[in-house]
Design a protein around this motif. Structure first.
Motif, PDB file in Angstrom:
ATOM      1  N   GLU A   3       0.826  -1.212   0.000  1.00 26.10           N
ATOM      2  CA  GLU A   3       0.000   0.000   0.000  1.00 26.10           C
ATOM      3  C   GLU A   3       0.859   1.261   0.000  1.00 26.10           C
ATOM      4  O   GLU A   3       0.610   2.205  -0.761  1.00 26.10           O
ATOM      5  CB  GLU A   3      -0.934   0.003   1.215  1.00 26.10           C
ATOM      6  N   THR A  64      -0.706 -22.332  -3.166  1.00 25.93           N
ATOM      7  CA  THR A  64      -1.045 -21.568  -1.952  1.00 25.93           C
ATOM      8  C   THR A  64      -0.174 -20.322  -1.854  1.00 25.93           C
ATOM      9  O   THR A  64      -0.609 -19.291  -1.341  1.00 25.93           O
ATOM     10  CB  THR A  64      -0.883 -22.413  -0.678  1.00 25.93           C
ATOM     11  N   ASP A  67      -1.761 -17.811  -4.089  1.00 25.35           N
ATOM     12  CA  ASP A  67      -2.935 -17.262  -3.411  1.00 25.35           C
ATOM     13  C   ASP A  67      -2.529 -16.148  -2.448  1.00 25.35           C
ATOM     14  O   ASP A  67      -3.139 -15.072  -2.422  1.00 25.35           O
ATOM     15  CB  ASP A  67      -3.669 -18.362  -2.628  1.00 25.35           C
ATOM     16  N   ALA A  68      -1.500 -16.424  -1.649  1.00 24.09           N
ATOM     17  CA  ALA A  68      -1.042 -15.439  -0.661  1.00 24.09           C
ATOM     18  C   ALA A  68      -0.462 -14.213  -1.344  1.00 24.09           C
ATOM     19  O   ALA A  68      -0.737 -13.071  -0.944  1.00 24.09           O
ATOM     20  CB  ALA A  68      -0.007 -16.081   0.266  1.00 24.09           C
ATOM     21  N   ALA A  70      -1.086 -13.093  -4.383  1.00 22.19           N
ATOM     22  CA  ALA A  70      -2.140 -12.343  -5.070  1.00 22.19           C
ATOM     23  C   ALA A  70      -2.950 -11.506  -4.087  1.00 22.19           C
ATOM     24  O   ALA A  70      -3.419 -10.409  -4.429  1.00 22.19           O
ATOM     25  CB  ALA A  70      -3.052 -13.304  -5.828  1.00 22.19           C
ATOM     26  N   SER A  71      -3.118 -11.997  -2.869  1.00 22.80           N
ATOM     27  CA  SER A  71      -3.926 -11.282  -1.872  1.00 22.80           C
ATOM     28  C   SER A  71      -3.288  -9.965  -1.440  1.00 22.80           C
ATOM     29  O   SER A  71      -3.960  -9.108  -0.863  1.00 22.80           O
ATOM     30  CB  SER A  71      -4.147 -12.172  -0.643  1.00 22.80           C
ATOM     31  N   LEU A  72      -2.003  -9.791  -1.723  1.00 19.47           N
ATOM     32  CA  LEU A  72      -1.298  -8.587  -1.294  1.00 19.47           C
ATOM     33  C   LEU A  72      -1.575  -7.387  -2.201  1.00 19.47           C
ATOM     34  O   LEU A  72      -1.286  -6.253  -1.834  1.00 19.47           O
ATOM     35  CB  LEU A  72       0.207  -8.853  -1.251  1.00 19.47           C
ATOM     36  N   GLY A  73      -2.089  -7.650  -3.402  1.00 16.19           N
ATOM     37  CA  GLY A  73      -2.455  -6.544  -4.278  1.00 16.19           C
ATOM     38  C   GLY A  73      -1.305  -5.912  -5.025  1.00 16.19           C
ATOM     39  O   GLY A  73      -1.372  -4.735  -5.395  1.00 16.19           O
ATOM     40  N   SER A 163      -1.682 -18.322 -11.777  1.00 24.33           N
ATOM     41  CA  SER A 163      -1.511 -16.909 -11.435  1.00 24.33           C
ATOM     42  C   SER A 163      -2.416 -16.027 -12.290  1.00 24.33           C
ATOM     43  O   SER A 163      -3.050 -15.086 -11.783  1.00 24.33           O
ATOM     44  CB  SER A 163      -0.047 -16.501 -11.639  1.00 24.33           C
ATOM     45  N   LYS A 166      -5.795 -15.814 -11.182  1.00 17.64           N
ATOM     46  CA  LYS A 166      -5.931 -14.915 -10.031  1.00 17.64           C
ATOM     47  C   LYS A 166      -5.759 -13.447 -10.442  1.00 17.64           C
ATOM     48  O   LYS A 166      -5.617 -12.569  -9.601  1.00 17.64           O
ATOM     49  CB  LYS A 166      -4.874 -15.266  -8.974  1.00 17.64           C
ATOM     50  N   GLN A 168      -3.285 -12.010 -11.979  1.00 15.02           N
ATOM     51  CA  GLN A 168      -1.948 -11.496 -11.720  1.00 15.02           C
ATOM     52  C   GLN A 168      -1.154 -11.409 -13.017  1.00 15.02           C
ATOM     53  O   GLN A 168      -1.295 -12.251 -13.903  1.00 15.02           O
ATOM     54  CB  GLN A 168      -1.205 -12.404 -10.741  1.00 15.02           C
TER      55      GLN A 168
END
Length: 300
Positions: A3, A64, A67-68, A70-73, A163, A166, A168
């Motif tokens: 962020e 996995t 997944d993790a 990708a969740s970070l943006g 990916s 997701k 990405q």
């Protein structure tokens, strides 16, 4: 961190550095320590400190990880130098205390067949036998080289597809060598043509490879740019800012100039503050390297 980086106007790469021991980097791999049955196996049946890319458990783990990540943006997933395990006992013979490669000694080791290779695990041997109808040999012949290449391409194909699902973007960074024993995939076109790839990169660290900056960096920059044009990919080239010897700091700035002069606009560098926090790859004068790198960037 993601962020804050976006607020500052930066693009963010979520890197696979050190994951599973198969991506570039000195980082500890918890997966390797906890899952020895999913690791690569040497010819002497010893387990290597690197996951096997053919092992289903490791591929499940990597999903996995995606997944993790990708969740970070972030903006890209960065697949960092995917490769097979390279024996530590050989590295100790061909790399000096400044992490620089004695290329001639390495080539002589390879020519003499003195480099133990992986992977000889049950999964790989069964896959090899299923494809070729015979047992995997202990000598690295053309069939083994092709099998290792297919392993990396198959692994990347699966990871890039997952990916992309997701949403990405993907960057693959390839080691600056065509030697199949080191690179895994000698023909870079096979990686550049993979579905789901958005950017092709390389890291021509001239000190590591014992090369001249004015020859090595432009050579692999041109290679990446050519692939980018052919396959309609973004391109990226990395500058060595670690293990820089005393008195050679100005070469870091020249490297940036060579890359930019050839038309590559995405110029990255490793590592932060010239690796001042990592004793094993710390530059002789990290502050000077970092200063020169910053000055080179400001000129662009």
């Amino acid at each position: 961190m993601v962020e804050l980086s976006h607020r500052a106007g930066f693009q963010v790469y979520i890197g696979s550095w050190g994951v599973g021991g198969i991506f570039g980097g000195e980082a500890f791999s918890r997966f390797v320590m906890k899952n020895s049955s999913s690791c690569q196996v040497k010819l002497d049946h010893e387990v290597a400190p690197a996951a096997c890319m053919n092992n289903p458990a490791f591929r499940d783990f990597m999903r996995t990880w995606i997944d993790a990540a990708a969740s970070l943006g972030g903006d890209y997933l960065f697949w960092d130098e995917p490769h097979f395990y390279f024996p530590e006992e050989v590295l100790a013979e061909v790399v000096d205390e400044r992490q620089q490669l004695d290329k001639q000694k390495l080539l002589s080791f390879i020519a003499a067949g003195k480099v133990p290779w992986t992977c000889h695990c049950d999964v790989c041997r069964k896959l090899y036998q299923g494809k070729l109808g015979r047992e995997m040999p202990e000598v690295m012949d053309e069939s083994v080289i092709a099998f290792r290449e297919e392993t990396i391409l198959s692994f990347l194909t699966e990871m890039l597809a997952y990916s992309r699902d997701k949403r990405q973007k993907n960057t693959v960074c390839l080691l600056p060598t065509e030697n199949p024993l080191i690179a895994g995939v000698a023909e870079w076109e096979k990686v550049a043509g993979l579905p789901g790839l958005d950017m092709i990169a390389t890291d021509p660290y001239w000190f590591v490879w014992g090369e001249k900056v004015e020859e090595f960096v432009p050579r692999f920059t041109r290679k990446v740019l050519s692939l980018g044009e052919k396959f309609h990919l973004e391109t990226q080239v990395w500058v060595q800012a670690f293990s820089v010897p005393h008195g050679k700091e100005e070469e870091v700035g020249r490297s940036v100039e060579f890359i930019a002069g050839l038309g590559c606009e995405n110029i990255a560098s490793w590592s932060y503050r010239a690796a001042s926090a990592m004793s094993g790859i710390k530059s002789a004068n990290p502050k000077l390297v970092w200063k020169i790198l910053g000055e080179a960037y400001r000129k662009l």
